[in-house]
Write an enzyme that holds these catalytic residues in place. Structure first.
Site, PDB file in Angstrom:
ATOM      1  N   LYS A 199      26.182 -24.529  13.754  1.00  0.00           N
ATOM      2  CA  LYS A 199      27.457 -24.613  13.028  1.00  0.00           C
ATOM      3  C   LYS A 199      28.465 -25.283  13.942  1.00  0.00           C
ATOM      4  O   LYS A 199      28.922 -24.689  14.912  1.00  0.00           O
ATOM      5  CB  LYS A 199      27.975 -23.225  12.637  1.00  0.00           C
ATOM      6  CG  LYS A 199      29.239 -23.292  11.794  1.00  0.00           C
ATOM      7  CD  LYS A 199      30.025 -22.006  11.785  1.00  0.00           C
ATOM      8  CE  LYS A 199      31.244 -22.028  12.664  1.00  0.00           C
ATOM      9  NZ  LYS A 199      32.213 -23.127  12.448  1.00  0.00           N
ATOM     10  N   GLU A 274      30.180 -17.121  25.510  1.00  0.00           N
ATOM     11  CA  GLU A 274      30.995 -17.794  26.534  1.00  0.00           C
ATOM     12  C   GLU A 274      32.407 -17.839  25.984  1.00  0.00           C
ATOM     13  O   GLU A 274      32.640 -18.475  24.952  1.00  0.00           O
ATOM     14  CB  GLU A 274      30.497 -19.220  26.765  1.00  0.00           C
ATOM     15  CG  GLU A 274      29.172 -19.328  27.468  1.00  0.00           C
ATOM     16  CD  GLU A 274      29.161 -18.737  28.842  1.00  0.00           C
ATOM     17  OE1 GLU A 274      30.240 -18.486  29.411  1.00  0.00           O
ATOM     18  OE2 GLU A 274      28.061 -18.489  29.345  1.00  0.00           O
ATOM     19  N   CYS A 308      38.084 -23.789  28.626  1.00  0.00           N
ATOM     20  CA  CYS A 308      37.977 -22.377  29.031  1.00  0.00           C
ATOM     21  C   CYS A 308      38.212 -22.273  30.523  1.00  0.00           C
ATOM     22  O   CYS A 308      38.629 -21.238  31.023  1.00  0.00           O
ATOM     23  CB  CYS A 308      36.606 -21.791  28.753  1.00  0.00           C
ATOM     24  SG  CYS A 308      35.699 -22.534  27.461  1.00  0.00           S
ATOM     25  N   GLU A 409      45.294 -15.942  27.615  1.00  0.00           N
ATOM     26  CA  GLU A 409      44.895 -17.346  27.518  1.00  0.00           C
ATOM     27  C   GLU A 409      45.761 -18.087  26.501  1.00  0.00           C
ATOM     28  O   GLU A 409      45.955 -17.609  25.386  1.00  0.00           O
ATOM     29  CB  GLU A 409      43.424 -17.426  27.094  1.00  0.00           C
ATOM     30  CG  GLU A 409      42.885 -18.840  27.109  1.00  0.00           C
ATOM     31  CD  GLU A 409      41.406 -18.915  26.786  1.00  0.00           C
ATOM     32  OE1 GLU A 409      40.979 -18.293  25.796  1.00  0.00           O
ATOM     33  OE2 GLU A 409      40.681 -19.609  27.530  1.00  0.00           O
TER      34      GLU A 409
HETATM   35  C1  UN1 Z   1      35.146 -25.497  29.153  1.00  0.00           C
HETATM   36  O1  UN1 Z   1      35.849 -25.232  30.107  1.00  0.00           O
HETATM   37  O2  UN1 Z   1      35.488 -25.199  28.008  1.00  0.00           O
HETATM   38  O3  UN1 Z   1      33.481 -27.406  33.818  1.00  0.00           O
HETATM   39  C2  UN1 Z   1      33.862 -26.235  29.374  1.00  0.00           C
HETATM   40  C3  UN1 Z   1      34.037 -28.205  33.087  1.00  0.00           C
HETATM   41  C4  UN1 Z   1      33.233 -28.895  32.024  1.00  0.00           C
HETATM   42  C5  UN1 Z   1      32.878 -27.942  30.938  1.00  0.00           C
HETATM   43  C6  UN1 Z   1      34.046 -27.106  30.548  1.00  0.00           C
HETATM   44  N1  UN1 Z   1      32.053 -29.448  32.610  1.00  0.00           N
HETATM   45  O4  UN1 Z   1      35.213 -28.438  33.213  1.00  0.00           O
END
Ligand code: UN1
Length: 519
Positions: A199, A274, A308, A409
């Protein structure tokens, strides 16, 4: 590959619908179910809009429901019967070919991604590159997928542990890394012999179409990967509830992740989550300040703060705080915000109006809490910004570690500066949050660097590098409310396989473990 009566073009698009008063007709994209490109059974669609320019409609995508998920799961279940028997090195060859095709289409896929998601071209090229890296990394796994053998406690008996695929897996992917994160889930799931229903995020389905279409072009058999586009409450929940979906891999907010975990528990599905972060970059007095500034600027405002792993707290030791703050604020103010397709732009739009509301709300919260606004703080709505969802790079100083702006966040271009006196205080502040994804420390002191590596409560720690920039072959994930213990990258194969213990008794007699060999 079978096609329905709907005329198919590249990326699973059906014949485009002409739009009144519009130059280019809007392409209509379809679900992929059992190798056929199909509309949602209801016929409903949603629009994918360019966040930098709302007059640019990227495409129409199916607004699917449980009935579409049921069909996709049934086709994935059927395909599993044969896919699981394809030797893993052969499955891996398809990933190898897909990686090569991604290299060929990198520029096109990056442009599609900037149009649907907003981040600047340099970053969307990086996103596609991350999927390429993942393809080549995971393809190697086809000739590993190591198990273990161990001596049996009985004579003439052989013992081994082998990895088995889980079955049909449901993948729920986010909009901020529209191709990279789907590849983190799809490729290991596939090489391990699972079949998938994915999805895509409703804001960025085209990149998932581009990725899956690439797998199909690389030779993936029908039904092995199915795409069902649509919302979380319809498509997502149907995946979580479906009795034939054996595992769920989700990336998104901690709030939604908590729902995902609880709902999937009803049918005992393993879930890989995650989720959010509130990532700190610590700058000690002895740091290379220019390097720390470069890192903080990239960590906080890269991807418009929508990672994130984005830097959302910068912890400054008193000795360098003023110099750092002045330089950081000046550089944040000088960043060029705009349409990510313009190569000179450094910060693209936020993905949608909801994200702008969140950033605006957190600016209000921070002001009420007494934080000092040093840069930005507003949505950009005039002139070239009028047709998009833009927000100024925003910096707060005089932030106390207990303020909401220091703990929650935002997922936007909003960063807090927090001052501290001792190294130990910095570690305390960095850890004083519910999240634990990424951390960074800038120092030349090796003892402090190693202490930080040990004591920062996070799945990722960078020394003299920003909080963003993880590479695909290391474990990616976090502790506390960031995750539930699983890892992508190194670790994904563990989630997408299940152990089977196998005992082969070649003694030709009944041997009772724990009994016949006991003293
Ligand atoms: C995310 O932070 O949502 O480490 C993923 C990073 C990328 C992946 C980030 N390779 O900044």
């Amino acid at each position: 590959m079978a096609t329905s009566t709907i005329r198919e073009t590249a990326s699973g698009a059906a014949a485009p619908k002409p739009q009144e008063g519009r130059k280019a007709p809007v392409p209509v994209y379809l679900n992929l179910i059992g190798g056929e490109w199909l509309p949602a059974k209801s016929g409903k669609t949603t629009r994918n809009i360019n966040p930098a320019d709302h007059s640019d409609i990227v495409g129409e995508f199916p607004a699917s429901a449980a009935e579409d998920v049921n069909a996709a799961v049934a086709s994935a279940k059927k395909a599993f019967a044969t896919w699981r028997l394809v030797p893993a090195p052969k499955r891996a060859e398809i990933l190898m070919r897909a990686g090569t095709l991604l290299v060929q289409n990198k520029e096109k896929f990056a442009r599609d991604m900037t149009r649907e998601m907003g981040k600047v071209l340099a970053e969307t090229r990086g996103d596609v590159q991350e999927a390429i890296d993942e393809a080549f990394y995971v393809a190697g796994e086809g000739r590993r997928l190591f198990g273990v053998t161990t001596p049996s406690e009985l004579q003439n008996k052989f013992a081994m542990s082998v990895r088995m695929p889980v079955g049909v897996v449901g993948l729920i992917t986010p909009w901020n890394f529209p191709m990279a994160i789907p590849s983190w889930k799809l490729f290991p799931a596939l090489v391990a012999g699972n079949t998938c229903v994915i999805k895509p995020a409703t804001d960025t389905p085209l990149s998932v179409y581009n990725l899956v279409r690439t797998l199909v072009d690389a030779g993936l058999p029908p039904g092995v990967v199915n795409i069902v586009s649509g919302g979380g409450s319809s498509v997502g929940n149907a995946l979580l509830d479906h009795p034939h979906v054996r595992a769920i891999s989700f990336t998104g907010s901690s709030e939604v992740g908590s729902h995902v975990g609880q709902r999937a528990a009803a049918t005992f599905k393993p879930v890989s989550l995650e989720m959010g972060g509130k990532n700190a970059q610590i700058v000690l007095d002895d740091a290379n300040l220019d390097l720390a500034l470069d890192g903080a600027l990239w960590g906080a405002f890269g991807t418009t703060g929508q990672r994130c792993t984005a830097t959302s707290r910068i912890l400054l030791q008193k000795g360098i705080a003023k110099e750092f703050t002045d330089a950081f604020v000046a550089r944040a103010k000088a960043l060029k915000v705009g349409n990510g397709l313009d190569e000179s732009v450094q910060v693209g739009p936020q993905v949608n109006a909801g994200q702008i509301e969140t950033s605006t709300r957190y600016v209000e919260i921070a002001m009420k809490e007494g934080a000092k606004l040093l840069a930005g703080g507003h949505a950009l709505t005039q002139g070239a910004y009028a047709n998009g969802t833009f927000f100024e790079p925003t910096v707060f100083a005089a932030v106390d570690r207990k303020m909401r702006i220091a703990c929650e966040e935002v997922f936007g271009p909003v960063v807090s500066l927090i001052e501290f006196e001792t190294f130990e205080q910095a570690i305390d502040i960095a850890n004083a949050i519910d999240y634990g994804l990424s951390t960074a420390i800038y120092t030349k002191n090796v003892n402090r660097a190693f202490t930080a590596m040990r004591d920062l409560e996070a799945g990722i720690t960078y020394i003299n590098a920003p909080t963003i920039g993880a590479e695909v072959h290391l474990p990616f994930g976090g502790v506390k409310h960031t995750g539930n213990g699983h890892r992508e990258g190194l670790g994904a194969i563990d989630f997408f396989t299940t152990w089977k213990a196998v005992y082969v008794d070649y003694s030709d007699k009944l041997q009772r473990a724990q009994i016949d060999n006991a003293e």
